[in-house]
Structure formats: C-alpha cells, structure tokens
Design an enzyme around this catalytic site. Structure first.
Site, PDB file in Angstrom:
ATOM      1  N   GLU A  28       0.831  -1.219   0.000  1.00 50.28           N
ATOM      2  CA  GLU A  28       0.000   0.000   0.000  1.00 50.28           C
ATOM      3  C   GLU A  28       0.862   1.263   0.000  1.00 50.28           C
ATOM      4  O   GLU A  28       2.052   1.233   0.313  1.00 50.28           O
ATOM      5  CB  GLU A  28      -0.947   0.005   1.207  1.00 50.28           C
ATOM      6  N   LYS A 163      -3.280  -2.226  15.646  1.00 55.59           N
ATOM      7  CA  LYS A 163      -2.671  -1.436  16.701  1.00 55.59           C
ATOM      8  C   LYS A 163      -3.593  -1.247  17.896  1.00 55.59           C
ATOM      9  O   LYS A 163      -4.804  -1.157  17.741  1.00 55.59           O
ATOM     10  CB  LYS A 163      -2.317  -0.067  16.145  1.00 55.59           C
TER      11      LYS A 163
HETATM   12  N1  PSU Z   1      -1.952   1.241  10.368  1.00 56.97           N
HETATM   13  C1  PSU Z   1      -0.632   1.500  10.395  1.00 56.97           C
HETATM   14  N2  PSU Z   1      -0.073   2.342   9.498  1.00 56.97           N
HETATM   15  C2  PSU Z   1      -0.830   2.903   8.535  1.00 56.97           C
HETATM   16  C3  PSU Z   1      -2.227   2.597   8.474  1.00 56.97           C
HETATM   17  C4  PSU Z   1      -2.732   1.777   9.403  1.00 56.97           C
HETATM   18  O1  PSU Z   1       0.060   0.998  11.253  1.00 56.97           O
HETATM   19  O2  PSU Z   1      -0.283   3.668   7.729  1.00 56.97           O
HETATM   20  C5  PSU Z   1      -3.052   3.151   7.361  1.00 56.97           C
HETATM   21  C6  PSU Z   1      -3.435   2.016   6.386  1.00 56.97           C
HETATM   22  O3  PSU Z   1      -3.364   2.541   5.078  1.00 56.97           O
HETATM   23  C7  PSU Z   1      -4.873   1.718   6.748  1.00 56.97           C
HETATM   24  C8  PSU Z   1      -5.357   3.086   7.126  1.00 56.97           C
HETATM   25  O4  PSU Z   1      -5.619   1.163   5.701  1.00 56.97           O
HETATM   26  O5  PSU Z   1      -4.274   3.653   7.863  1.00 56.97           O
HETATM   27  C9  PSU Z   1      -6.613   3.029   7.958  1.00 56.97           C
HETATM   28  O6  PSU Z   1      -7.168   4.297   7.993  1.00 56.97           O
HETATM   29  P1  PSU Z   1      -8.653   4.503   8.550  1.00 56.97           P
HETATM   30  O7  PSU Z   1      -8.544   4.160  10.003  1.00 56.97           O
HETATM   31  O8  PSU Z   1      -8.920   5.966   8.271  1.00 56.97           O
HETATM   32  O9  PSU Z   1      -9.526   3.584   7.773  1.00 56.97           O
END
Ligand code: PSU
Ligand code: MN
Length: 306
Positions: A28, A163
C-alpha cells in the site's frame, strides 16, 4: 491471461510477473505518504520492495496516479509519493471514483489497495497494520473500511495484527462478522502491532506459509467472498511491550480528542504522536514489522504460486 481493466496501469515488471504466473505481493501507499515521515518513508518503501524480491516475488506498490490505478511504481514515482507525504490524498475505496474522474494522485489505504490488487489479479498483500474498530466507535461509528473490504474482496492481508490505538476485541468481532479468517502466524496470540501479544487469542493458528496458502486456496475454491487477515507478530528484538506502549497510546488518544481530530485524519495523527512520544522507537518497530510482513507475504505468494 484475462483482459485488464482499462483504468489499471501496470508496471512492466508486474505485468510480466502476472502474465507468467509468478508470485506478486501488493503493497500500500498510505503507509508511505501518511504512515511514516520523510525520508524514513522512502527508505522503508525501498527496503520493503527489496525484501519481497529477495524472497522470490515481485512487489507491486499501489497508488492512484493521474487518475490511473497504478500497480507497481518505479523509483521516481515512489520517491515523489514519499516526498509529497501528507499532502497526498488518502484514498479509501469510496474515494477511488472521485480520484479517477478528476485525474488526481492519491495514496491508497489497505481497503483501496485490496480493491485495486484484486482488479489486477493479485491475491496477497503485505502491510504494517490494518484499520479497524476505533475506541469509542459506539459513539463515533468509526470503523475502518478495511474491515468491509476484507469481507468482500479476495485478497489476503499480512499485517502485524492491529494497533492498540483501536478497540482490539471489537475489531476481532467485526472481522468475524464480516466472515474474515484471522490467522495467528506461528502464534496463539493475536498480535498488537508494536507488541507480540494483545491479551487476545488469535482465532486460528498456522505455522507455515504453505498452510496459509492452502487455507486461502480452500476459501477461494469454496467460492467464499472476501480475504483473510494473516496476523504476523513483530520480531521479538523490536517489540515494545504492551505494558510499555499502553500509556503512550492513551495519551495520543487523549490528544486526538482534545484537538478534535476526526475521520480519516485520526489514524495518521495517532501514528505521528506515538513516534514523537517514543522518540522514534515506535518508528523503528514499525519499520521492522513491515519488513517482516513483506517477507512473509512473499513466502505465502511463492507457496500459493508453486
Ligand atoms: N496502520 C498502520 N499504518 C498505517 C495505516 C494503518 O500501522 O499507515 C493506514 C493504512 O493505510 C490503513 C489506514 O488502511 O491507515 C486506515 O485508515 P482509517 O482508520 O482511516 O480507515
Ligand atoms: Mn475511520
């Protein structure tokens, strides 16, 4: 080979690997633009791609560039994305049609990357951590679209669990409801990103890349929709114990509430605050676990192709 969608733009290396049935691992771009700061983000992105190659698979970093669904970035594109950082759009699945129509550039989240990977015929994807059910979701309704996508798009995601900024028990429940197999890789515990254990059990345990590939093949042979989450614990030497990182996470969450951070800004804000508060130790842990996931993703892709 099946006809490619006209909005896709495959790099020559990825197109060649797919045409030959060689293993490919999707990566990603939100983690590059929004998950880590310059220049560690570029260095990490390059090392992650190299780790996938070392294990015998082709890396395919995914982003939206000029409205095209780019699968496989050359070094110039990767550098530009890393340097643009938070000024890049953060695209989840629901944002893709807008970015395509207006020919925008954007970094793709786990959800958006899964969707584009599936369109290109890539089934294995490695990242750091997935989004999930946020704490306080009973009020905010903040549940990442990553969960929705895992429930409907046939791509397996290798992550270090989720996390502890999230509500982990609720995240596991939401994954179960969405029909997503969650595999503890070589562990009975569901890992919590910086920590090898969350205090929760992984619903299933598998110990080899071959067994994971067999489970994925079974799921898709049965015609079940959606992907799977392969939860791969951070290497022990880089772990930050739950007891140690817990207070930092609580304080980052309190900062987010105080500053009124909401929507798609929440995850990048919390990640950034945790790096600041741990004086970079969480960044080193993040890099180590992403590399570890890239290697496992490649081994699964090799096992699935062979
Ligand atoms: N968790 C991480 N690093 C990240 C992300 C999540 O440890 O960079 C990013 C990923 O791209 C994940 C996004 O899909 O955050 C989730 O965002 P949201 O909670 O807005 O859906
Ligand atoms: Mn959200």
């Amino acid at each position: 080979m099946t006809e490619l969608h006209p909005d896709l733009l495959l790099s020559p290396a990825v197109a060649d690997a797919l045409a030959r049935g060689r293993p490919v691992v999707a990566l990603e771009s939100t983690i590059v633009a929004h998950g880590m700061a310059w220049p560690a983000n570029l260095d990490t992105a390059r090392r992650v791609e190299a780790a996938v190659r070392e294990e015998g698979a082709e890396p395919a970093t995914i982003a939206v560039l000029g409205g095209r669904l780019a699968v496989g970035l050359d070094d110039a594109a990767l550098s530009a994305l890393a340097q643009a950082g938070p000024s890049m759009l953060k695209l989840s699945t629901h944002d893709i049609p807008y970015a395509v129509a207006l020919r925008r550039d954007g970094a793709t989240t786990v959800a958006a990357t899964m969707r584009i990977a599936a369109m290109a015929g890539i089934r294995i994807f490695a990242t750091g951590g997935i989004g999930g059910v946020h704490r306080g979701a009973q009020e905010s309704f903040d549940i990442s679209a990553d969960i929705t996508e895992l429930g409907r798009t046939p791509v397996a995601v290798v992550s270090a669990g989720a996390k502890a900024i999230l509500d982990l028990p609720a995240t596991l429940e939401a994954l179960e409801t969405a029909g997503v197999p969650v595999i503890g890789f070589g562990t009975d515990a569901f890992p919590a990103f910086y920590s090898r254990e969350s205090g929760l059990k992984a619903p299933i345990r598998l110990d080899t890349a071959r067994d994971v590939a067999a489970m994925l093949n079974a799921k898709w042979r049965l015609g079940f929709p959606g992907g799977a989450l392969i939860a791969n614990p951070i290497p022990a030497e880089h772990e930050i114990a739950k007891s140690e990182i817990g207070a930092t996470i609580e304080s980052a969450l309190a900062d987010a509430v105080r500053q009124g951070i909401g929507g798609k800004a929440v995850t990048p804000f919390l990640l950034g605050r945790i790096v600041e508060m741990t004086a970079g130790r969480s960044l080193a842990a993040n890099i180590a676990l992403v590399l570890n996931n890239a290697r496992l993703g490649a081994r699964i892709a090799v096992a699935a192709a062979g």
